[in-house]
Design a protein around this motif. Structure first.
Motif, PDB file in Angstrom:
ATOM      1  N   LEU A  65       0.824  -1.203   0.000  1.00 47.89           N
ATOM      2  CA  LEU A  65       0.000   0.000   0.000  1.00 47.89           C
ATOM      3  C   LEU A  65       0.868   1.267   0.000  1.00 47.89           C
ATOM      4  CD1 LEU A  65      -2.881   1.033   0.045  1.00 47.89           C
ATOM      5  CD2 LEU A  65      -2.844   0.967   2.526  1.00 47.89           C
ATOM      6  N   ILE A  66       2.055   1.192   0.599  1.00 48.57           N
ATOM      7  CA  ILE A  66       2.977   2.329   0.597  1.00 48.57           C
ATOM      8  C   ILE A  66       3.615   2.477  -0.784  1.00 48.57           C
ATOM      9  CG2 ILE A  66       5.094   3.288   1.609  1.00 48.57           C
ATOM     10  CD1 ILE A  66       2.777   3.136   3.565  1.00 48.57           C
ATOM     11  N   PHE A  67       3.936   1.338  -1.408  1.00 48.60           N
ATOM     12  CA  PHE A  67       4.653   1.362  -2.689  1.00 48.60           C
ATOM     13  C   PHE A  67       3.745   1.797  -3.849  1.00 48.60           C
ATOM     14  CE2 PHE A  67       5.993  -1.001  -6.548  1.00 48.60           C
ATOM     15  CZ  PHE A  67       7.194  -0.346  -6.762  1.00 48.60           C
ATOM     16  N   LEU A  68       2.471   1.354  -3.814  1.00 47.26           N
ATOM     17  CA  LEU A  68       1.590   1.584  -4.966  1.00 47.26           C
ATOM     18  C   LEU A  68       1.414   3.059  -5.377  1.00 47.26           C
ATOM     19  CD1 LEU A  68      -1.243  -1.093  -4.830  1.00 47.26           C
ATOM     20  CD2 LEU A  68       0.459  -0.735  -6.621  1.00 47.26           C
ATOM     21  N   PRO A  69       1.180   3.984  -4.432  1.00 50.41           N
ATOM     22  CA  PRO A  69       1.031   5.381  -4.888  1.00 50.41           C
ATOM     23  C   PRO A  69       2.265   5.892  -5.620  1.00 50.41           C
ATOM     24  CG  PRO A  69       0.300   5.165  -2.621  1.00 50.41           C
ATOM     25  CD  PRO A  69       0.946   3.865  -2.988  1.00 50.41           C
ATOM     26  N   MET A  70       3.460   5.386  -5.253  1.00 48.38           N
ATOM     27  CA  MET A  70       4.667   5.830  -5.938  1.00 48.38           C
ATOM     28  C   MET A  70       4.769   5.222  -7.327  1.00 48.38           C
ATOM     29  SD  MET A  70       7.571   6.094  -2.989  1.00 48.38           S
ATOM     30  CE  MET A  70       7.553   4.407  -2.432  1.00 48.38           C
ATOM     31  N   ALA A  71       4.115   4.043  -7.517  1.00 45.26           N
ATOM     32  CA  ALA A  71       4.194   3.366  -8.809  1.00 45.26           C
ATOM     33  C   ALA A  71       3.012   3.723  -9.703  1.00 45.26           C
ATOM     34  CB  ALA A  71       4.252   1.854  -8.599  1.00 45.26           C
ATOM     35  N   THR A  72       2.139   4.606  -9.224  1.00 48.00           N
ATOM     36  CA  THR A  72       0.980   5.005 -10.029  1.00 48.00           C
ATOM     37  C   THR A  72       1.270   6.347 -10.691  1.00 48.00           C
ATOM     38  OG1 THR A  72      -0.393   3.943  -8.374  1.00 48.00           O
ATOM     39  CG2 THR A  72      -1.513   5.357  -9.954  1.00 48.00           C
ATOM     40  N   PRO A  73       1.048   6.452 -12.004  1.00 47.43           N
ATOM     41  CA  PRO A  73       1.313   7.728 -12.665  1.00 47.43           C
ATOM     42  C   PRO A  73       0.465   8.838 -12.054  1.00 47.43           C
ATOM     43  CG  PRO A  73       0.778   6.020 -14.266  1.00 47.43           C
ATOM     44  CD  PRO A  73       0.561   5.430 -12.922  1.00 47.43           C
ATOM     45  N   VAL A  89      -1.043  11.269 -13.313  1.00 45.35           N
ATOM     46  CA  VAL A  89      -2.287  11.607 -14.006  1.00 45.35           C
ATOM     47  C   VAL A  89      -3.419  10.697 -13.521  1.00 45.35           C
ATOM     48  CG1 VAL A  89      -1.770  10.163 -16.030  1.00 45.35           C
ATOM     49  CG2 VAL A  89      -3.235  12.140 -16.280  1.00 45.35           C
ATOM     50  N   VAL A  90      -3.088   9.444 -13.180  1.00 44.80           N
ATOM     51  CA  VAL A  90      -4.106   8.528 -12.662  1.00 44.80           C
ATOM     52  C   VAL A  90      -4.505   8.918 -11.238  1.00 44.80           C
ATOM     53  CG1 VAL A  90      -4.625   6.123 -12.131  1.00 44.80           C
ATOM     54  CG2 VAL A  90      -3.243   6.661 -14.126  1.00 44.80           C
ATOM     55  N   LEU A  91      -3.507   9.259 -10.412  1.00 41.68           N
ATOM     56  CA  LEU A  91      -3.821   9.692  -9.042  1.00 41.68           C
ATOM     57  C   LEU A  91      -4.736  10.910  -9.072  1.00 41.68           C
ATOM     58  CD1 LEU A  91      -0.326   9.499  -7.286  1.00 41.68           C
ATOM     59  CD2 LEU A  91      -2.222   7.912  -7.043  1.00 41.68           C
ATOM     60  N   SER A 144      -8.315  10.080 -10.610  1.00 40.79           N
ATOM     61  CA  SER A 144      -9.175   9.242  -9.782  1.00 40.79           C
ATOM     62  C   SER A 144      -9.706  10.025  -8.579  1.00 40.79           C
ATOM     63  CB  SER A 144      -8.436   7.985  -9.325  1.00 40.79           C
ATOM     64  OG  SER A 144      -7.352   8.322  -8.517  1.00 40.79           O
TER      65      SER A 144
END
Lengths: 297, 262
Positions: free
Chosen positions: B105-113, B115-117, B120
């Motif tokens: 859960l900590i890693f995913l926001p860093m791996a999400t572009p 523009v998607v963050l 959404s």
């Protein structure tokens, strides 16, 4: 040593007794991430299968579970989709080529200036990211130095320009994500024990063989972390394409942005966002498996 | 022969000079054009002036945008540093079930572009009938800063010698005293670094901010919107001033560390 172990077990037994403490520490932050990261992504997934409502108001949609939205969105934008990944790939490779020698030089060849040089690598990024991107527009522009030099030595003709091109977009992306490449590379190069390289030399390896067989393999964690930290934001970027590109260099980020704001076509924007995220996660997973490093975070 | 020898010996140094030139040319451009007497459009050099530096708020709205960026940055930094540091302590000092889920859960926001963050979050706010603006931007910034704080502080905790805490306990400090007098002071530089990182990420963020800001203008958004019709030189003044300020903070921090180490 024995009493240290005793103290250690004392500490751990205390922690086991209060097993609630870690959850209390985690709760506020994890709830925040869940509410403002996981839920929006789930909501995005829901939006992606909606269709316009019957009364035809712009920006109003209802849930019809139309998964064909994904296919439509992809087919309509496959050019921008592949462009995003090609540009991001080029920028990542270029950034690696520029950052590796730089990180190597800072780690091994800079002596007492190491910390200063490290600060200098990060320093440009304290000037706003947008101002630097616009500076590239000026540097590569008609009045800039690059075009004058290239025209002077007849590499490009008088009618060719550098701005508003794929070249400018990739240049800007390479530049903007360079510190994300340099810092992890430096961190893993710096950790290499110089004696391993000396040992290779003692075993009659020349400088190039030592580099290839000792330095590069030992710096792989940095290469993996750096390429990921460059590739992911580059694939989703739209600012470089918007400022330095032309209508034919639009990336997926540009499409998502304009679908959201100009056309208020939320389902397509959502489907594209999801496809982009899924594609990146799949690529990243394959890449991490191949590169064999899990120590990323 | 001698020239080739010199060239080979200094290859890496030559390369470094070229690399740093590449890094600094855009910064030099931004700095140089902060002295441009170009009026509203700052794309072409029109003559030297100190006027922009004497009156950095001279262009309409540039200081308003800067003020918004600083406010968003400060609130997000405090919140993200607090939340992230707690998580880092849980991960770095405790064993518990659900550890790998937390890491993901900590890693995913860093791996999400971004523009998607951004997209959404905006979609969710719109569905809930919340108008984009100041607080949605703060919420978004806290969200993407937390992960970076966790990673930075966790690294610092991992580098601590556990024997220091054990020694404190052996000297009859209870768990809370050990934390307050030994652990926290040792981790503090990591927390300070994480806060600086969070502030600079928040201050420089454009993509997520652009999605969630509505009519609120932050400094990057001001520059982006202005870039279509020409950016006032005052924006370059602020960009350059931020550069020197950050450089000063980092170098001062290093000097303080060096003195402490002695």
């Amino acid at each position: 040593m024995a009493f240290l172990h005793a103290a250690g077990s004392k500490v751990s037994s205390l922690k086991e007794k209060r097993s609630l403490l870690p959850y209390l520490l985690l709760a506020p932050g994890i709830i925040w991430l869940f509410t403002f990261f996981v839920l929006p992504i789930a909501n995005l997934a829901r939006t992606s299968t909606q269709t316009p409502t019957a009364n035809g108001d712009t920006g109003s949609y209802e849930q019809t579970y139309r998964f064909a939205n994904y296919i439509d969105a992809f087919l309509e934008n496959k050019e921008q989709f592949s462009r995003s990944f090609i540009y991001a790939f080029l920028a990542t490779v270029l950034a690696l080529a520029i950052a590796y020698p730089l990180a190597y030089g800072i780690a091994f060849k800079s002596g007492k200036y190491k910390n200063l040089l490290l600060v200098l690598v990060v320093a440009p990024f304290f000037t706003s990211f947008l101002l630097r991107t616009i500076a590239w527009k000026q540097i590569l522009g008609e009045e800039g130095p690059v075009i004058a030099i290239l025209r002077g030595i007849h590499i490009i003709g008088d009618n060719t320009s550098l701005t508003a091109s794929a070249f400018a977009v990739v240049t800007g992306m390479t530049y903007n994500f360079l510190p994300f490449m340099t810092l992890p590379l430096y961190a893993s190069l710096e950790r290499i024990d110089p004696r391993t390289m000396e040992a290779a030399g003692d075993l009659y390896a020349n400088a190039f063989t030592t580099f290839r067989k000792v330095t590069v393999p030992l710096s792989m964690p940095g290469v993996v972390a750096g390429t990921l930290l460059t590739f992911i934001p580059a694939a989703g970027d739209y600012v470089n394409a918007a400022i330095l590109g032309n209508p034919n260099t639009k990336m997926l980020g540009n499409v998502i942005e304009s679908r959201f704001f100009k056309i208020v076509d939320y389902p397509t924007a959502a489907a594209l966002s999801f496809t982009l995220m899924a594609a990146i996660l799949i690529l990243v997973t394959i890449y991490i498996r191949k590169a064999g490093t899990e120590e990323l975070v | 022969m001698r020239l080739t020898w010199w060239f080979r010996k200094n290859l890496i140094r030559i390369y470094m000079v070229l690399g740093f030139t590449y890094l600094f040319v855009p910064v030099a451009y931004t700095f140089a054009f902060s002295f441009n007497n170009g009026g509203k459009s700052n794309l072409v050099w029109k003559g030297f002036t100190l006027g922009n530096w004497q009156n950095p708020c001279g262009a309409p709205d540039v200081c308003l945008a800067l003020g918004n960026s600083i406010r968003v940055g400060l609130i997000s930094t405090v919140a993200a540093t607090f939340l992230g540091t707690l998580i880092a302590f849980a991960l770095g000092r405790h064993q518990f079930k659900g550890r790998s889920t937390t890491n993901t859960l900590i890693f995913l926001p860093m791996a999400t572009p971004e523009v998607v963050l951004g997209a959404s979050l905006l979609a969710m706010f719109l569905n809930l009938g919340i108008n984009p603006g100041f607080w949605p931007v703060v919420i978004a910034h806290v969200m993407f800063c937390i992960s970076f704080v966790v990673v930075t502080v966790k690294a610092r905790i991992a580098s601590l010698d556990p024997r220091l805490e054990q020694a404190a306990m052996d000297l009859y400090a209870n768990e809370f005293e050990t934390f307050r007098k030994v652990t926290l002071p040792l981790v503090a530089p990591g927390i300070a670094g994480a806060a600086l990182l969070a502030f600079s990420l928040s201050f420089d963020d454009f993509i997520i901010t652009n999605f969630n800001s509505g009519t609120l203008t932050t400094f990057p958004k001001f520059v982006y919107v202005a870039s279509a019709r020409g950016i006032p030189a005052q924006a370059n003044v602020i960009g350059s001033a931020m550069f020197f300020l950050a450089l000063f903070i980092v170098i001062a921090g290093q000097l303080v560390n060096k003195r402490k180490a002695r």
